[in-house]
Write an enzyme that holds these catalytic residues in place. Structure first.
Site, PDB file in Angstrom:
ATOM      1  N   HIS A  39       0.901  -1.158   0.000  1.00  0.00           N
ATOM      2  CA  HIS A  39       0.000   0.000   0.000  1.00  0.00           C
ATOM      3  C   HIS A  39       0.938   1.205   0.000  1.00  0.00           C
ATOM      4  O   HIS A  39       1.885   1.252   0.784  1.00  0.00           O
ATOM      5  CB  HIS A  39      -0.878   0.020   1.253  1.00  0.00           C
ATOM      6  N   CYS A 109      -4.347   2.016  -4.753  1.00  0.00           N
ATOM      7  CA  CYS A 109      -3.540   3.055  -4.105  1.00  0.00           C
ATOM      8  C   CYS A 109      -2.227   3.281  -4.847  1.00  0.00           C
ATOM      9  O   CYS A 109      -1.743   4.413  -4.929  1.00  0.00           O
ATOM     10  CB  CYS A 109      -3.261   2.677  -2.650  1.00  0.00           C
TER      11      CYS A 109
END
Length: 169
Positions: A39, A109
């Site tokens: 992430h 993301c």
């Protein structure tokens, strides 16, 4: 009077969502070594910006439930001022990066961090992050898991949504 332009530092915050489990389990499950399930977010103007299942969010750096990042990459600096950047984020939040457009493999993301990094600095984020989805999907187990993984929306709690759903009560 002409104002001199200031340069703002741009960083990539990298988090391993698997907390080390990918490194241990990927050789068994996928037949190849993955160092993490990444992430990422962009840190600039003293804020951390990221994209997830609720849209574009921001928080103080390291301020999500994920805690401090596992790694920080210096992407360079930008002369784009905060006002222009926030206008840019607002337009992204109304179009390509609305919450319902989130897809774990194709539009996540890391896609957001890569696009924002290029807007601010002209540089992409490291390819080991952007190549991860295709690496997973190239394995038989990745193909089997795909329908399950496609239904997952990652949105680390602790951020303020930028141009997300307004007043959903």
């Amino acid at each position: 009077m002409e104002q001199t332009s200031a340069a703002f530092s741009v960083q990539l915050y990298i988090y391993d969502l698997s907390r080390g489990m990918a490194r241990q389990l990927s050789p068994i499950m996928l037949g190849k070594q993955l160092d993490g399930i990444w992430h990422t977010s962009i840190v600039v103007y003293g804020e951390e910006f990221f994209f997830g299942g609720v849209g574009i969010s921001s928080c103080p750096p390291g301020g999500t439930m994920l805690g401090p990042p596992d790694n920080v990459v210096e992407l360079g600096s930008t002369e784009v001022n905060e006002e222009i950047f926030m206008d840019y984020l607002s337009s992204l939040g109304e179009t390509a990066y609305r919450g319902e457009r989130y897809r774990l493999f194709e539009h996540n993301c890391n896609t957001f961090s890569n696009e924002v990094a290029q807007f601010l600095t002209g540089h992409k984020i490291p390819s080991y992050i952007t190549d991860l989805p295709s690496e997973v999907l190239s394995t038989p187990f990745g193909q089997v898991l795909r329908p399950i993984l496609d239904s997952i929306h990652i949105a680390p709690p602790g951020g303020n949504v930028i141009n997300g759903p307004q007043n959903n009560s």
